[in-house]
Design a protein around this motif. Structure first.
Motif, PDB file in Angstrom:
ATOM      1  N   LEU A  13      65.752  55.311  19.903  1.00 17.94           N
ATOM      2  CA  LEU A  13      64.320  55.185  19.664  1.00 17.94           C
ATOM      3  C   LEU A  13      63.971  53.787  19.164  1.00 17.94           C
ATOM      4  N   ASN A  14      64.789  53.249  18.274  1.00 20.95           N
ATOM      5  CA  ASN A  14      64.565  51.886  17.776  1.00 20.95           C
ATOM      6  C   ASN A  14      64.542  50.883  18.917  1.00 20.95           C
ATOM      7  N   VAL A  15      65.534  50.948  19.778  1.00 25.97           N
ATOM      8  CA  VAL A  15      65.631  50.003  20.890  1.00 25.97           C
ATOM      9  C   VAL A  15      64.472  50.204  21.865  1.00 25.97           C
ATOM     10  N   ALA A  16      64.107  51.451  22.136  1.00 28.54           N
ATOM     11  CA  ALA A  16      62.991  51.727  23.041  1.00 28.54           C
ATOM     12  C   ALA A  16      61.684  51.178  22.480  1.00 28.54           C
ATOM     13  N   LEU A  17      61.458  51.354  21.193  1.00 30.77           N
ATOM     14  CA  LEU A  17      60.235  50.820  20.574  1.00 30.77           C
ATOM     15  C   LEU A  17      60.228  49.295  20.622  1.00 30.77           C
ATOM     16  N   GLY A  18      61.389  48.700  20.391  1.00 30.01           N
ATOM     17  CA  GLY A  18      61.480  47.241  20.488  1.00 30.01           C
ATOM     18  C   GLY A  18      61.160  46.759  21.894  1.00 30.01           C
ATOM     19  N   ALA A  19      61.662  47.470  22.895  1.00 37.21           N
ATOM     20  CA  ALA A  19      61.388  47.084  24.281  1.00 37.21           C
ATOM     21  C   ALA A  19      59.919  47.313  24.637  1.00 37.21           C
ATOM     22  N   LEU A  20      59.344  48.407  24.154  1.00 37.73           N
ATOM     23  CA  LEU A  20      57.938  48.701  24.442  1.00 37.73           C
ATOM     24  C   LEU A  20      56.992  47.721  23.758  1.00 37.73           C
ATOM     25  N   SER A  21      57.486  47.008  22.756  1.00 44.38           N
ATOM     26  CA  SER A  21      56.618  46.052  22.073  1.00 44.38           C
ATOM     27  C   SER A  21      56.172  44.923  22.999  1.00 44.38           C
ATOM     28  N   PHE A  22      56.852  44.740  24.115  1.00 45.53           N
ATOM     29  CA  PHE A  22      56.446  43.701  25.068  1.00 45.53           C
ATOM     30  C   PHE A  22      55.134  44.045  25.770  1.00 45.53           C
ATOM     31  N   THR A  23      54.626  45.263  25.599  1.00 43.18           N
ATOM     32  CA  THR A  23      53.327  45.594  26.191  1.00 43.18           C
ATOM     33  C   THR A  23      52.193  44.862  25.488  1.00 43.18           C
ATOM     34  N   VAL A  24      52.473  44.145  24.387  1.00 47.19           N
ATOM     35  CA  VAL A  24      51.429  43.318  23.761  1.00 47.19           C
ATOM     36  C   VAL A  24      50.989  42.207  24.705  1.00 47.19           C
ATOM     37  N   LEU A  25      51.785  41.923  25.721  1.00 43.88           N
ATOM     38  CA  LEU A  25      51.425  40.887  26.682  1.00 43.88           C
ATOM     39  C   LEU A  25      50.350  41.365  27.659  1.00 43.88           C
ATOM     40  N   LEU A  26      50.039  42.665  27.646  1.00 49.33           N
ATOM     41  CA  LEU A  26      49.009  43.226  28.521  1.00 49.33           C
ATOM     42  C   LEU A  26      47.677  43.294  27.781  1.00 49.33           C
ATOM     43  N   ASP A  27      46.631  43.618  28.501  1.00 47.45           N
ATOM     44  CA  ASP A  27      45.288  43.664  27.917  1.00 47.45           C
ATOM     45  C   ASP A  27      44.926  45.060  27.429  1.00 47.45           C
ATOM     46  N   GLY A  28      43.866  45.095  26.628  1.00 49.07           N
ATOM     47  CA  GLY A  28      43.252  46.355  26.218  1.00 49.07           C
ATOM     48  C   GLY A  28      44.131  47.208  25.336  1.00 49.07           C
ATOM     49  N   ILE A  29      44.126  48.491  25.650  1.00 48.80           N
ATOM     50  CA  ILE A  29      44.850  49.474  24.843  1.00 48.80           C
ATOM     51  C   ILE A  29      46.353  49.211  24.827  1.00 48.80           C
ATOM     52  N   TRP A  30      46.866  48.602  25.912  1.00 48.02           N
ATOM     53  CA  TRP A  30      48.300  48.323  25.979  1.00 48.02           C
ATOM     54  C   TRP A  30      48.728  47.346  24.897  1.00 48.02           C
ATOM     55  N   PHE A  31      47.839  46.417  24.541  1.00 48.82           N
ATOM     56  CA  PHE A  31      48.141  45.493  23.452  1.00 48.82           C
ATOM     57  C   PHE A  31      48.388  46.268  22.158  1.00 48.82           C
ATOM     58  N   TRP A  32      47.506  47.222  21.866  1.00 47.35           N
ATOM     59  CA  TRP A  32      47.624  47.973  20.612  1.00 47.35           C
ATOM     60  C   TRP A  32      48.816  48.912  20.628  1.00 47.35           C
ATOM     61  N   ILE A  33      49.143  49.446  21.790  1.00 50.12           N
ATOM     62  CA  ILE A  33      50.356  50.275  21.896  1.00 50.12           C
ATOM     63  C   ILE A  33      51.578  49.423  21.620  1.00 50.12           C
ATOM     64  N   GLY A  34      51.629  48.236  22.217  1.00 53.91           N
ATOM     65  CA  GLY A  34      52.750  47.327  21.980  1.00 53.91           C
ATOM     66  C   GLY A  34      52.841  46.894  20.535  1.00 53.91           C
ATOM     67  N   PHE A  35      51.687  46.659  19.907  1.00 57.76           N
ATOM     68  CA  PHE A  35      51.651  46.260  18.509  1.00 57.76           C
ATOM     69  C   PHE A  35      52.205  47.376  17.626  1.00 57.76           C
ATOM     70  N   ALA A  36      51.790  48.615  17.895  1.00 54.59           N
ATOM     71  CA  ALA A  36      52.286  49.763  17.128  1.00 54.59           C
ATOM     72  C   ALA A  36      53.793  49.950  17.320  1.00 54.59           C
ATOM     73  N   CYS A  37      54.262  49.773  18.558  1.00 50.16           N
ATOM     74  CA  CYS A  37      55.699  49.906  18.834  1.00 50.16           C
ATOM     75  C   CYS A  37      56.497  48.818  18.110  1.00 50.16           C
ATOM     76  N   ALA A  38      55.961  47.612  18.088  1.00 44.92           N
ATOM     77  CA  ALA A  38      56.642  46.521  17.398  1.00 44.92           C
ATOM     78  C   ALA A  38      56.732  46.800  15.902  1.00 44.92           C
ATOM     79  N   ALA A  39      55.639  47.275  15.323  1.00 51.50           N
ATOM     80  CA  ALA A  39      55.639  47.590  13.892  1.00 51.50           C
ATOM     81  C   ALA A  39      56.637  48.701  13.584  1.00 51.50           C
ATOM     82  N   ALA A  40      56.640  49.738  14.419  1.00 48.03           N
ATOM     83  CA  ALA A  40      57.572  50.847  14.209  1.00 48.03           C
ATOM     84  C   ALA A  40      59.023  50.390  14.380  1.00 48.03           C
ATOM     85  N   ALA A  41      59.271  49.532  15.374  1.00 49.34           N
ATOM     86  CA  ALA A  41      60.634  49.034  15.588  1.00 49.34           C
ATOM     87  C   ALA A  41      61.106  48.219  14.391  1.00 49.34           C
TER      88      ALA A  41
END
Length: 89
Positions: A13-41
């Protein structure tokens, strides 16, 4: 020492959240999903680094590196598009 199934799931889960944090490079809601994943990681990874199990420590450090790497890529991409630091924040 052998890791339990729960510990392997936590590490994955840690590694998956770290990888999902790259969605901050996308626009809109994906940015916030990536931000949340990065914080959780970062939070989960920080706790996992203190584990006595070497495999869990490695996965936790990997998740932290991925989350920080995503933030650095985001900053570089914003700077390359001409945004200033106050605009990014």
């Amino acid at each position: 020492m052998m890791q339990t199934r729960g510990m392997k799931l936590w590490s994955g889960l840690n590694v998956a959240l770290g990888a999902l944090s790259f969605t901050v490079l996308l626009d809109g809601i994906w940015f916030w999903i990536g931000f949340a994943c990065a914080a959780a990681a970062l939070i989960l990874g920080g706790k996992g680094r203190k584990s006595p199990y070497k495999g869990k420590q490695i996965c936790s450090v990997a998740s932290i590196v991925l989350a920080i790497g995503a933030a650095v890529c985001y900053l570089i991409s914003m700077f390359s598009m001409g945004y200033s630091m106050p605009d990014i924040l």
